[in-house]
Design an enzyme around this catalytic site. Sequence first.
Site, PDB file in Angstrom:
ATOM      1  N   ARG A  99      -5.609  -7.465   1.259  1.00 50.49           N
ATOM      2  CA  ARG A  99      -4.691  -7.061   0.180  1.00 50.49           C
ATOM      3  C   ARG A  99      -5.444  -7.228  -1.129  1.00 50.49           C
ATOM      4  O   ARG A  99      -5.874  -8.339  -1.472  1.00 50.49           O
ATOM      5  CB  ARG A  99      -3.419  -7.913   0.199  1.00 50.49           C
ATOM      6  CG  ARG A  99      -2.528  -7.672  -1.009  1.00 50.49           C
ATOM      7  CD  ARG A  99      -1.147  -8.259  -0.891  1.00 50.49           C
ATOM      8  NE  ARG A  99      -0.304  -7.460  -0.028  1.00 50.49           N
ATOM      9  CZ  ARG A  99       1.028  -7.449  -0.054  1.00 50.49           C
ATOM     10  NH1 ARG A  99       1.679  -8.214  -0.916  1.00 50.49           N
ATOM     11  NH2 ARG A  99       1.728  -6.694   0.768  1.00 50.49           N
ATOM     12  N   HIS A 146       0.062   1.590   0.598  1.00 54.33           N
ATOM     13  CA  HIS A 146       0.598   0.458   1.366  1.00 54.33           C
ATOM     14  C   HIS A 146       0.949   1.007   2.758  1.00 54.33           C
ATOM     15  O   HIS A 146       2.120   1.133   3.120  1.00 54.33           O
ATOM     16  CB  HIS A 146       1.827  -0.114   0.647  1.00 54.33           C
ATOM     17  CG  HIS A 146       2.248  -1.465   1.121  1.00 54.33           C
ATOM     18  ND1 HIS A 146       1.592  -2.169   2.120  1.00 54.33           N
ATOM     19  CD2 HIS A 146       3.290  -2.266   0.746  1.00 54.33           C
ATOM     20  CE1 HIS A 146       2.197  -3.324   2.317  1.00 54.33           C
ATOM     21  NE2 HIS A 146       3.228  -3.413   1.499  1.00 54.33           N
ATOM     22  N   GLN A 156       3.366  -0.772   5.349  1.00 56.46           N
ATOM     23  CA  GLN A 156       4.770  -0.742   4.932  1.00 56.46           C
ATOM     24  C   GLN A 156       5.420   0.578   5.331  1.00 56.46           C
ATOM     25  O   GLN A 156       6.513   0.608   5.907  1.00 56.46           O
ATOM     26  CB  GLN A 156       4.850  -0.909   3.402  1.00 56.46           C
ATOM     27  CG  GLN A 156       6.253  -0.773   2.845  1.00 56.46           C
ATOM     28  CD  GLN A 156       7.132  -1.953   3.204  1.00 56.46           C
ATOM     29  OE1 GLN A 156       6.771  -3.093   2.959  1.00 56.46           O
ATOM     30  NE2 GLN A 156       8.288  -1.706   3.805  1.00 56.46           N
ATOM     31  N   ASP A 159      11.445   0.696  -4.959  1.00 60.96           N
ATOM     32  CA  ASP A 159      10.436  -0.373  -4.994  1.00 60.96           C
ATOM     33  C   ASP A 159      10.519  -0.972  -6.400  1.00 60.96           C
ATOM     34  O   ASP A 159      11.173  -0.414  -7.298  1.00 60.96           O
ATOM     35  CB  ASP A 159       9.057   0.253  -4.711  1.00 60.96           C
ATOM     36  CG  ASP A 159       7.914  -0.756  -4.655  1.00 60.96           C
ATOM     37  OD1 ASP A 159       8.172  -1.980  -4.646  1.00 60.96           O
ATOM     38  OD2 ASP A 159       6.744  -0.320  -4.629  1.00 60.96           O
ATOM     39  N   CYS A 217      11.396  -1.876   0.097  1.00 64.91           N
ATOM     40  CA  CYS A 217      10.291  -2.563   0.792  1.00 64.91           C
ATOM     41  C   CYS A 217      10.302  -4.061   0.524  1.00 64.91           C
ATOM     42  O   CYS A 217       9.664  -4.811   1.264  1.00 64.91           O
ATOM     43  CB  CYS A 217       8.959  -1.948   0.391  1.00 64.91           C
ATOM     44  SG  CYS A 217       8.653  -1.958  -1.385  1.00 64.91           S
ATOM     45  N   ARG A 239       8.349  -4.939  10.033  1.00 61.60           N
ATOM     46  CA  ARG A 239       6.933  -5.112   9.634  1.00 61.60           C
ATOM     47  C   ARG A 239       6.175  -5.815  10.753  1.00 61.60           C
ATOM     48  O   ARG A 239       5.039  -5.469  11.056  1.00 61.60           O
ATOM     49  CB  ARG A 239       6.817  -5.938   8.334  1.00 61.60           C
ATOM     50  CG  ARG A 239       7.480  -5.355   7.098  1.00 61.60           C
ATOM     51  CD  ARG A 239       6.806  -4.090   6.596  1.00 61.60           C
ATOM     52  NE  ARG A 239       5.360  -4.228   6.448  1.00 61.60           N
ATOM     53  CZ  ARG A 239       4.736  -4.794   5.402  1.00 61.60           C
ATOM     54  NH1 ARG A 239       5.441  -5.240   4.375  1.00 61.60           N
ATOM     55  NH2 ARG A 239       3.414  -4.884   5.347  1.00 61.60           N
TER      56      ARG A 239
HETATM   57  N1   CP Z   1       6.858  -5.403   1.240  1.00 63.75           N
HETATM   58  C1   CP Z   1       5.789  -6.239   1.170  1.00 63.75           C
HETATM   59  O1   CP Z   1       4.623  -5.849   1.364  1.00 63.75           O
HETATM   60  O2   CP Z   1       6.128  -7.521   0.909  1.00 63.75           O
HETATM   61  P1   CP Z   1       5.123  -8.705   0.559  1.00 63.75           P
HETATM   62  O3   CP Z   1       4.517  -8.392  -0.771  1.00 63.75           O
HETATM   63  O4   CP Z   1       5.969  -9.939   0.557  1.00 63.75           O
HETATM   64  O5   CP Z   1       4.051  -8.758   1.627  1.00 63.75           O
HETATM   65  N1  NVA Z   2       4.580  -1.645  -5.379  1.00 56.17           N
HETATM   66  C1  NVA Z   2       4.722  -3.048  -5.067  1.00 56.17           C
HETATM   67  C2  NVA Z   2       4.890  -3.249  -3.612  1.00 56.17           C
HETATM   68  C3  NVA Z   2       5.188  -4.665  -3.202  1.00 56.17           C
HETATM   69  C4  NVA Z   2       5.293  -4.824  -1.737  1.00 56.17           C
HETATM   70  C5  NVA Z   2       3.529  -3.817  -5.590  1.00 56.17           C
HETATM   71  O1  NVA Z   2       2.400  -3.319  -5.470  1.00 56.17           O
HETATM   72  O2  NVA Z   2       3.707  -4.912  -6.132  1.00 56.17           O
END
Ligand code: CP
Ligand code: NVA
Length: 301
Positions: free
Chosen positions: A101, A128, A131, A217, A257, A285
């Site tokens: 990540r 993502h 997701q 989101d 999400c 997930r």
């Molecule tokens: N939706 C999602 O990716 O959540 P987190 O940021 O908690 O992993």
């Molecule tokens: N768009 C959001 C998604 C979180 C799961 C972010 O990048 O923070």
Amino acid sequence: MKNLLSIQSLSREQILNLVQRTEDMKRNRGNYSSQPLLHQVWALIFSKSSTRTRVSFETGIRELGGSVMFLAADDIQLGRGEPICDTARVLGRMIHGAVIRTFEQKDVTEFAEFSGIPTLNALTDEEHPCQILADLFTIQESLGSFEDLSVCFVGDGSCNVAQSWIWAAARLGFSLRIASPRSYQPPAKLLHIAGSHITVTEDLDAAVKNSKVLYTDVWVSMGKEQETSQRLTQFEGYQINDRVLASAAPNAMVMHCLPAYRGKEITEKTFEAYADIIFRQAENRLHTQKAILEAVAQDAL
Ligand code: CP
Ligand code: NVA
């Protein structure tokens, strides 16, 4: 293929296979006769916060027989400037797979290239993918198929989740409408490649009309915190609430999400009314990560 770096890089068939395997993983949870990660060690290398993605991968890797270490990027030399290509070449000689990540998409691509081990994108600024695969499974589980599917994404059309939705709609051919303020719409070149069944508008009411799935989101994605005050102003009104829901298709689903910010992208009332779907989406997930891990471990994506 042994990496999952984006939805863009998947074919329609690969997406549908992963959704199908997710269903098997969910149905067979607790049956540990198949452990494709047995004796493997995986690392999660995260430069941003996470609850769902971290816990679902850590649990999924263990349930598939592997062991897992969590490496906060700032706790390893990466955080002090060691290049990704060097980190990747070291880890590639020690472990069996990596879940990353981070900010830039090119960083996960570079890690995959230099490590030579299966590499999964657990969120970048551009995509993502894990997701959206879980979301597609949740939609199939709820609606039975993707036939006549129409999704309306409300909010930050330039964010990772929206961009992965664009590629999902491009590959599977369903209708996607994105309702966003002008300065937060997806890059034009992405829409041009993606196809005409994907539309972007500032007009929230027009975008929502008759949609079967309303999706949102956060207004402020990770890494964009310095833009918070201008975003809160610009996104005002791009909210899923009772008024907006009234023009969606009858029995429309609301998805998020997570994490959710009540009173911003969704009202408390709407969030709680659709909590069953939203938390099933979160649970899924786990099942999806297991389908992805199995596919890359067997080089069968
Ligand atoms: N939706 C999602 O990716 O959540 P987190 O940021 O908690 O992993
Ligand atoms: N768009 C959001 C998604 C979180 C799961 C972010 O990048 O923070």
